[in-house]
Design an enzyme around this catalytic site. Structure first.
Site, mmCIF file in Angstrom:
data_model
loop_
_atom_site.group_PDB
_atom_site.id
_atom_site.type_symbol
_atom_site.label_atom_id
_atom_site.label_comp_id
_atom_site.label_asym_id
_atom_site.label_seq_id
_atom_site.Cartn_x
_atom_site.Cartn_y
_atom_site.Cartn_z
ATOM 1 C CD GLU A 105 -2.583 1.515 2.513
ATOM 2 O OE1 GLU A 105 -2.217 0.940 3.556
ATOM 3 O OE2 GLU A 105 -3.543 2.309 2.472
ATOM 4 N NE ARG A 123 4.791 -7.466 10.060
ATOM 5 C CZ ARG A 123 3.666 -6.872 9.630
ATOM 6 N NH1 ARG A 123 2.537 -7.071 10.253
ATOM 7 N NH2 ARG A 123 3.695 -6.081 8.600
ATOM 8 C CE LYS A 168 3.878 0.408 4.768
ATOM 9 N NZ LYS A 168 2.850 0.335 3.708
#
Length: 559
Positions: free
Chosen positions: A35, A262, A272
RNA sequence: UGACCCAUGGUGUAAUGGUAGCACUCCGGUUUUUGGUAUCGUCAGUCAAGGUUCGAGUCCUUGUGGGUCAACCA
């Protein structure tokens, strides 16, 4: 000739199984779907290396697809940085695509789904809907709008699209099962009204599709065979499959979602949101601050793409939560730079040495190898003169036998130059040493072949000639946090663990050859570490970042 | 008081029912005109209890521990 066969990770295993069960290799296709709402970090690198690595391994195309369904958060700046980072890492995508490319197709499909009685427009408040959603242990209840007629739904959805309704007033929901054990299946939202400017579609749309509705359909449209995402999407898989089912043509390939853990790194944060916080609160200077775990930060810090790829490969992938020791990343960059970085001399914390028997005014240009690990790296000339700088910590008036460096009455070799012996010191009124007076062995020049030049002395020091030295700013970085896992401490904010000493700025002296260095050039400052030229460098002001220090077993001995 | 996922040295991973291996870290030796590099070596692991099997890290059961799931985010 050791044909040691590399074991497959579990994703490769799944692909091999699919291949064995009739999927043909030419059907294999992957994608990396960021994104564009922030900068890529080392965790994304794991996903990039995984997907593009699979593409390379199976000779399959890999798309770069921007998942841009939320105009409130996304910007072109991020698109640009992501493309740059992926390229810099050394990968080439097949197609550059955007979820927003599919807005019309998604809309048309949504209309079909409404016509099939599988979706409805809900005009309740988000609070009401949240209440009806139930909890993981309690079933939800149906919306009062769940049984609207198809005609009414069609009309309302059209009005949503046409901008006749306010933001937040209506949504389109999939009609699945409010009592499903999986919360994501309890009539999830497909569309919401957002009267925002989109970085690509401008003001064409005021309804935007949600992630779940978009992602599987995008994979299907692109005929992605394996849609790889992180573990937290596991429970979205049912929905992913349900949405694909609504439009699936059995003649086509059906994408499957698979999840891996992850990658977390010790002594940093990876979300983020938290990275954005560090940037916005000025704790770091930007997304590319060399202390950041972002790709751009690592690049500026001096990391090579090769080292990041090696790191991802070495760390591997699995399905369990992990915190990888940052020491592994540091090992990867040191290992790479050891083979490739030119050696130079720089003194970060100088003290003056006067070689009393070296003629005043004399200077010599001595030959130094650029890289002992790489013969092809060649040689360069380094100036020598009567007055030089060495590191303060390389001299002691007195020391025990473990101290191999310069002490009164003892000899050391100056790298690529002469053997010197410390004779006396000059101190200021505070007792601080201002000069060390030495004598040199005139026959001991490195590489001269004389008997004296072959003499073994225990220590070798780096140095720079004061007269020729170039001033440089050196930024020495340490870990950003003092805690291994700063964001998983109960009742504590990750910022409680910020390392106050994560940046130290030094005024250093470097050898003159460095005047020619360009931004991002990487060097080993001998005996100190690897450094690269920072982008803040100007014609008159050299700035270096310390990428990583050399292993220092002496410092360890000293406790 | 749910569903799902996960559990191998300090860390990250491998062993696909058949010798628990690799890398990093730590520690020590050798070499070295970088106390770097290289090289050799040491320490160190299958969450627990049952079961299946000639044989279990791997399969089954039950525990224990960790994680995920209730944004008009992705």
């Amino acid at each position: 000739m050791n044909e040691e066969k590399k074991s497959l990770n579990f994703i490769e295993q799944i692909i091999e199984d699919d291949l064995a069960n009739g999927l043909t290799q030419d059907k294999l296709r992957f994608r990396f779907p960021p994104e564009p709402n922030g900068y890529l970090h080392i965790g994304h690198a794991a996903s990039i290396c995984l997907n593009f690595g699979l593409g390379l391994r199976y000779n399959a195309p890999v798309n770069l697809r921007f998942d841009d369904t939320n105009p409130a958060k996304e910007e072109q700046e991020y698109v640009d940085s992501i493309k740059h980072d992926v390229q810099w890492l050394g990968f080439t995508w097949d197609k550059e695509l955007y979820s927003s490319d599919y807005f019309q197709q998604l809309y048309d499909w949504a209309v079909e789904i409404i016509k099939n009685g599988k979706a409805y427009v809900d005009d309740q408040s988000s609070e009401e809907m949240a209440l009806q959603k139930g909890t993981p242990t309690e079933p939800g209840t149906d919306s009062k709008n769940r049984n609207r007629s198809i005609e009414e739904n069609l009309a309302l959805f059209l009005k949503m699209k046409n901008g006749d309704f306010e933001e937040g007033s209506h949504v389109l929901r999939a009609k699945i099962d409010m009592k499903h054990v999986n919360m994501h299946m309890r009539d999830p939202i497909m569309y919401r009204i957002l009267k925002r400017h989109h970085h690509r579609t401008g003001n064409d749309w005021c309804i935007y599709p949600m992630y779940d509705w978009t992602h599987g359909e995008s994979d299907y449209l692109e005929q992605i065979s394996h849609s790889i995402c992180t573990l937290e999407f596991k429970s979205h898989r049912d929905l992913y499959d349900w949405y694909v089912d609504q439009v699936y043509d059995p003649a086509k390939l059906r994408p499957k979602q698979r999840e891996f853990a992850r990658r977390n790194l010790s002594y940093t944060v990876m979300s983020k949101r938290k990275l954005l916080q560090l940037v916005e609160e000025g704790i770091v200077t930007g997304w590319d601050d060399p202390r950041m775990p972002t790709i751009s930060g690592l690049r500026r810090r001096g990391y090579t793409p090769e080292s990041i790829r090696t790191f991802s490969e070495t760390a591997g992938i699995s399905k369990r939560d992990n915190v990888t020791d940052v020491a592994l990343l540091e090992y990867c960059i040191k290992d790479d730079l050891n083979k490739t970085a030119p050696r130079v001399m720089a003194v970060l914390d100088p003290v003056k040495v006067v070689i009393t028997n070296y003629p005043e005014g004399k200077e010599e240009w001595l030959t130094a190898e650029n890289n002992q690990e790489d013969e092809s790296a060649g040689f360069r000339e380094v100036p020598f003169s009567r007055e030089i700088y060495i590191e303060k910590e390389d001299f002691r008036e007195e020391a025990n036998k473990k101290f191999f460096r310069l002490k009164l009455g003892n000899e050391v070799r100056l790298k690529n130059a002469y053997i010197i012996k410390a004779e006396s010191v000059v101190k200021d009124e505070n007792g601080e040493i201002t000069e060390i007076h030495c004598t040199y062995d005139t026959e001991s020049l490195s590489g001269s072949g004389t008997e004296a030049s072959q003499r073994k002395v225990k220590g070798t020091l780096h140095w720079v000639s004061i007269k020729h030295a170039v001033k440089a700013e050196v930024r020495v970085y340490d870990r950003l946090f003092t805690e291994e896992a700063p964001d998983s401490q109960k009742d504590k904010d990750f910022k409680d663990f910020l390392n106050p000493d994560s940046l130290t700025v030094l005024e250093a002296f470097v050898e003159p050859s460095l005047k020619e260095a360009n931004v991002l050039d990487r060097f080993q400052f001998q005996r100190l570490g690897y450094f690269c030229v920072d982008k803040d460098t100007t014609e008159f002001h050299l700035v270096f970042n310390r990428t990583v220090p050399l292993r220092d077993s002496w410092a360890k001995m000293e406790e």
